[in-house]
Design a protein around this motif. Structure first.
Motif, PDB file in Angstrom:
ATOM      1  N   HIS A 233       0.822  -1.206   0.000  1.00 27.80           N
ATOM      2  CA  HIS A 233       0.000   0.000   0.000  1.00 27.80           C
ATOM      3  C   HIS A 233       0.863   1.266   0.000  1.00 27.80           C
ATOM      4  N   PHE A 234       1.961   1.224   0.723  1.00 33.24           N
ATOM      5  CA  PHE A 234       2.858   2.383   0.756  1.00 33.24           C
ATOM      6  C   PHE A 234       3.434   2.648  -0.637  1.00 33.24           C
ATOM      7  N   ASN A 235       3.910   1.583  -1.309  1.00 33.99           N
ATOM      8  CA  ASN A 235       4.484   1.741  -2.650  1.00 33.99           C
ATOM      9  C   ASN A 235       3.439   2.220  -3.648  1.00 33.99           C
ATOM     10  N   PHE A 236       2.227   1.671  -3.521  1.00 35.67           N
ATOM     11  CA  PHE A 236       1.153   2.080  -4.425  1.00 35.67           C
ATOM     12  C   PHE A 236       0.849   3.575  -4.260  1.00 35.67           C
ATOM     13  N   LEU A 237       0.668   4.013  -3.031  1.00 33.23           N
ATOM     14  CA  LEU A 237       0.319   5.416  -2.784  1.00 33.23           C
ATOM     15  C   LEU A 237       1.446   6.360  -3.203  1.00 33.23           C
ATOM     16  N   PHE A 238       2.683   5.969  -2.911  1.00 30.76           N
ATOM     17  CA  PHE A 238       3.826   6.800  -3.306  1.00 30.76           C
ATOM     18  C   PHE A 238       3.864   6.980  -4.822  1.00 30.76           C
ATOM     19  N   THR A 239       3.713   5.838  -5.546  1.00 36.70           N
ATOM     20  CA  THR A 239       3.753   5.886  -7.009  1.00 36.70           C
ATOM     21  C   THR A 239       2.555   6.646  -7.565  1.00 36.70           C
ATOM     22  N   PHE A 240       1.386   6.376  -7.011  1.00 36.16           N
ATOM     23  CA  PHE A 240       0.153   7.009  -7.478  1.00 36.16           C
ATOM     24  C   PHE A 240       0.238   8.536  -7.366  1.00 36.16           C
ATOM     25  N   PHE A 241       0.647   9.036  -6.232  1.00 31.51           N
ATOM     26  CA  PHE A 241       0.722  10.491  -6.041  1.00 31.51           C
ATOM     27  C   PHE A 241       1.865  11.107  -6.851  1.00 31.51           C
ATOM     28  N   LYS A 242       2.882  10.339  -7.113  1.00 28.55           N
ATOM     29  CA  LYS A 242       3.965  10.807  -7.987  1.00 28.55           C
ATOM     30  C   LYS A 242       3.430  11.032  -9.399  1.00 28.55           C
ATOM     31  N   TYR A 243       2.607  10.087  -9.887  1.00 28.78           N
ATOM     32  CA  TYR A 243       2.002  10.230 -11.213  1.00 28.78           C
ATOM     33  C   TYR A 243       1.013  11.403 -11.249  1.00 28.78           C
ATOM     34  N   LEU A 244       0.211  11.532 -10.194  1.00 30.62           N
ATOM     35  CA  LEU A 244      -0.737  12.648 -10.136  1.00 30.62           C
ATOM     36  C   LEU A 244      -0.008  13.992 -10.178  1.00 30.62           C
ATOM     37  N   ASP A 245       1.086  14.084  -9.459  1.00 33.56           N
ATOM     38  CA  ASP A 245       1.879  15.307  -9.439  1.00 33.56           C
ATOM     39  C   ASP A 245       2.458  15.602 -10.814  1.00 33.56           C
ATOM     40  N   PHE A 246       2.921  14.576 -11.492  1.00 34.61           N
ATOM     41  CA  PHE A 246       3.459  14.746 -12.839  1.00 34.61           C
ATOM     42  C   PHE A 246       2.382  15.269 -13.790  1.00 34.61           C
ATOM     43  N   LEU A 247       1.193  14.658 -13.739  1.00 34.41           N
ATOM     44  CA  LEU A 247       0.106  15.067 -14.630  1.00 34.41           C
ATOM     45  C   LEU A 247      -0.395  16.473 -14.312  1.00 34.41           C
ATOM     46  N   GLU A 248      -0.326  16.841 -13.041  1.00 35.79           N
ATOM     47  CA  GLU A 248      -0.743  18.182 -12.635  1.00 35.79           C
ATOM     48  C   GLU A 248       0.127  19.243 -13.309  1.00 35.79           C
ATOM     49  N   LYS A 249       1.378  18.932 -13.535  1.00 36.95           N
ATOM     50  CA  LYS A 249       2.301  19.871 -14.173  1.00 36.95           C
ATOM     51  C   LYS A 249       2.073  19.968 -15.688  1.00 36.95           C
ATOM     52  N   CYS A 250       1.406  18.936 -16.259  1.00 36.42           N
ATOM     53  CA  CYS A 250       1.148  18.916 -17.709  1.00 36.42           C
ATOM     54  C   CYS A 250      -0.256  19.465 -17.960  1.00 36.42           C
ATOM     55  N   LYS A 251      -0.402  20.757 -17.840  1.00 37.00           N
ATOM     56  CA  LYS A 251      -1.718  21.395 -17.856  1.00 37.00           C
ATOM     57  C   LYS A 251      -2.478  21.163 -19.161  1.00 37.00           C
ATOM     58  N   ASN A 252      -1.762  21.125 -20.272  1.00 34.33           N
ATOM     59  CA  ASN A 252      -2.425  21.021 -21.579  1.00 34.33           C
ATOM     60  C   ASN A 252      -2.530  19.589 -22.101  1.00 34.33           C
ATOM     61  N   LEU A 253      -2.100  18.641 -21.297  1.00 32.88           N
ATOM     62  CA  LEU A 253      -2.124  17.240 -21.732  1.00 32.88           C
ATOM     63  C   LEU A 253      -3.556  16.707 -21.745  1.00 32.88           C
ATOM     64  N   LYS A 254      -3.989  16.198 -22.909  1.00 27.84           N
ATOM     65  CA  LYS A 254      -5.347  15.676 -23.055  1.00 27.84           C
ATOM     66  C   LYS A 254      -5.382  14.179 -23.355  1.00 27.84           C
ATOM     67  N   VAL A 255      -4.329  13.713 -24.040  1.00 26.88           N
ATOM     68  CA  VAL A 255      -4.307  12.322 -24.500  1.00 26.88           C
ATOM     69  C   VAL A 255      -2.911  11.747 -24.333  1.00 26.88           C
ATOM     70  N   ILE A 256      -2.833  10.492 -23.911  1.00 33.63           N
ATOM     71  CA  ILE A 256      -1.559   9.762 -23.851  1.00 33.63           C
ATOM     72  C   ILE A 256      -1.685   8.497 -24.695  1.00 33.63           C
ATOM     73  N   TYR A 257      -0.691   8.287 -25.563  1.00 37.23           N
ATOM     74  CA  TYR A 257      -0.654   7.056 -26.366  1.00 37.23           C
ATOM     75  C   TYR A 257       0.434   6.142 -25.813  1.00 37.23           C
ATOM     76  N   SER A 258       0.046   4.935 -25.410  1.00 42.05           N
ATOM     77  CA  SER A 258       1.013   3.959 -24.918  1.00 42.05           C
ATOM     78  C   SER A 258       1.491   3.100 -26.083  1.00 42.05           C
ATOM     79  N   ALA A 259       2.790   3.139 -26.341  1.00 38.93           N
ATOM     80  CA  ALA A 259       3.348   2.408 -27.480  1.00 38.93           C
ATOM     81  C   ALA A 259       3.413   0.907 -27.243  1.00 38.93           C
ATOM     82  N   TYR A 260       3.313   0.495 -25.979  1.00 36.70           N
ATOM     83  CA  TYR A 260       3.352  -0.950 -25.677  1.00 36.70           C
ATOM     84  C   TYR A 260       2.304  -1.218 -24.604  1.00 36.70           C
ATOM     85  N   ASP A 261       1.184  -1.759 -25.006  1.00 38.24           N
ATOM     86  CA  ASP A 261      -0.014  -1.791 -24.164  1.00 38.24           C
ATOM     87  C   ASP A 261       0.179  -2.445 -22.799  1.00 38.24           C
ATOM     88  N   VAL A 262       0.746  -3.649 -22.744  1.00 37.68           N
ATOM     89  CA  VAL A 262       0.791  -4.383 -21.476  1.00 37.68           C
ATOM     90  C   VAL A 262       1.852  -3.845 -20.518  1.00 37.68           C
TER      91      VAL A 262
END
Length: 321
Positions: free
Chosen positions: A10-39
């Protein structure tokens, strides 16, 4: 101890999750993400994208991946027929359902005028004018320690030697065919006994093809039949209307929860392969029963289908919504 592991998870999940949220918060104009390798796209990142209302898009990179990975559902998902028909109950998760694109890279198995100037292809096409070309697709060689960890899936040195020995034996039986052995790399050849290499060198209808001269899609295009281990090229070749058979002496292919092992597409020994090639020699069609024709439900067999164009055109529509 179990509680400690749970707490750590749970600690690792929350740490990673909030790290991603913080990253996305900085990308104000980001609307779409394309994953080049699905899995390989991080599931926690996917969740963060949903919370930030960022659309995610990907394509099905390999058909057999869902034998090993749980599905990750994107807002838009380009798939072969297999995924759509195997998991229809999840259709509601995808915004606009699945977008059919055929099988990635199958469009590369096609005649291309720019290839005709390659000396190696010119040589092989001269051979094809005289004999049917049998492409034999191997894998790569792991040492005994690595193979012991992964298990026998066709990558052990023993399995590679068996594969070449079997093809060599077939070449002696079917002198009117030309057998092209192709591994994932040139290093695998070094693990073969010198006696086998000398025998191949002195034979007139078999060779181990050099990886650096032509690519595997060009070899698939000129082949009349393909014998191969479990690899994505086999799926791509089926989609490009090629006749194939999986050589599964380890029972790896047939042990997977994989749609293709429900069809008559594999042989476990020399005699099975000999029977297939005997039919080919007599001009009989291979793998054309009604049951096998229903494979189109999972793999769209269309050598004119271009997955890249479908993705490109669809993305233009998605991004303008």
């Amino acid at each position: 101890l179990r509680g400690l592991f749970t707490l750590n998870f749970h600690f690792n999940f929350l740490f990673t999750f909030f790290k991603y949220l913080d990253f996305l918060e900085k990308c104000k104009n980001l609307k779409v993400i394309y994953s080049a390798y699905d899995v390989l796209f991080p599931k926690t990142f996917k969740l963060a994208c949903e919370i930030r209302f960022i659309k995610t898009i990907s394509h099905q990179e390999r058909l057999y991946h869902y034998s090993f990975f749980i599905p990750l559902f994107y807002n838009y998902y380009f798939v072969s027929g297999e995924f759509k028909n195997l998991l229809p109950k999840y259709d509601y998760i995808i915004d606009d359902g699945y977008i059919d694109m055929g099988v990635m890279r199958s469009n590369l198995i096609t005649s291309n005028t720019s290839h005709r100037v390659k000396k190696e292809l010119i040589r092989l096409k001269k051979i094809k004018n005289e004999k049917k070309v049998i492409l034999c697709v191997g894998l790569f060689a792991l040492n005994d320690h690595e193979a012991g960890i992964i298990g026998e899936d066709g990558t052990s040195i023993k399995s590679n030697i068996d594969f070449v020995n079997t093809i060599l034996k077939l070449s002696k039986k079917f002198e009117n065919f030309y057998f092209l052995i192709r591994f994932k790399d040139n290093k695998t050849k070094k693990n073969l006994p010198q006696k086998i290499l000398e025998e191949i060198k002195n034979s007139f209808n078999i060779e181990i093809n050099d990886n650096e001269k032509v690519n595997i899609y060009q070899l698939s295009e000129i082949s009349d039949f393909i014998i191969g281990k479990q690899t994505s090229l086999m799926e791509e070749s089926i989609a490009a209307s090629k006749k194939v058979v999986f050589y599964d002496n380890e029972n790896h292919f047939n042990s997977l929860d994989y749609i293709l092992n429900k069809y008559d597409l594999s042989e476990k020994d020399y005699l099975g392969l000999e029977s297939r090639l005997t039919k080919l020699l007599k001009g009989n069609e291979i793998n054309e029963s009604e049951k096998e024709n229903s494979l189109s439900k999972y793999i769209e067999v269309n050598d004119k289908l271009n997955s890249y164009k479908i993705i490109s055109n669809s993305l233009e529509e998605i991004l303008t919504k």
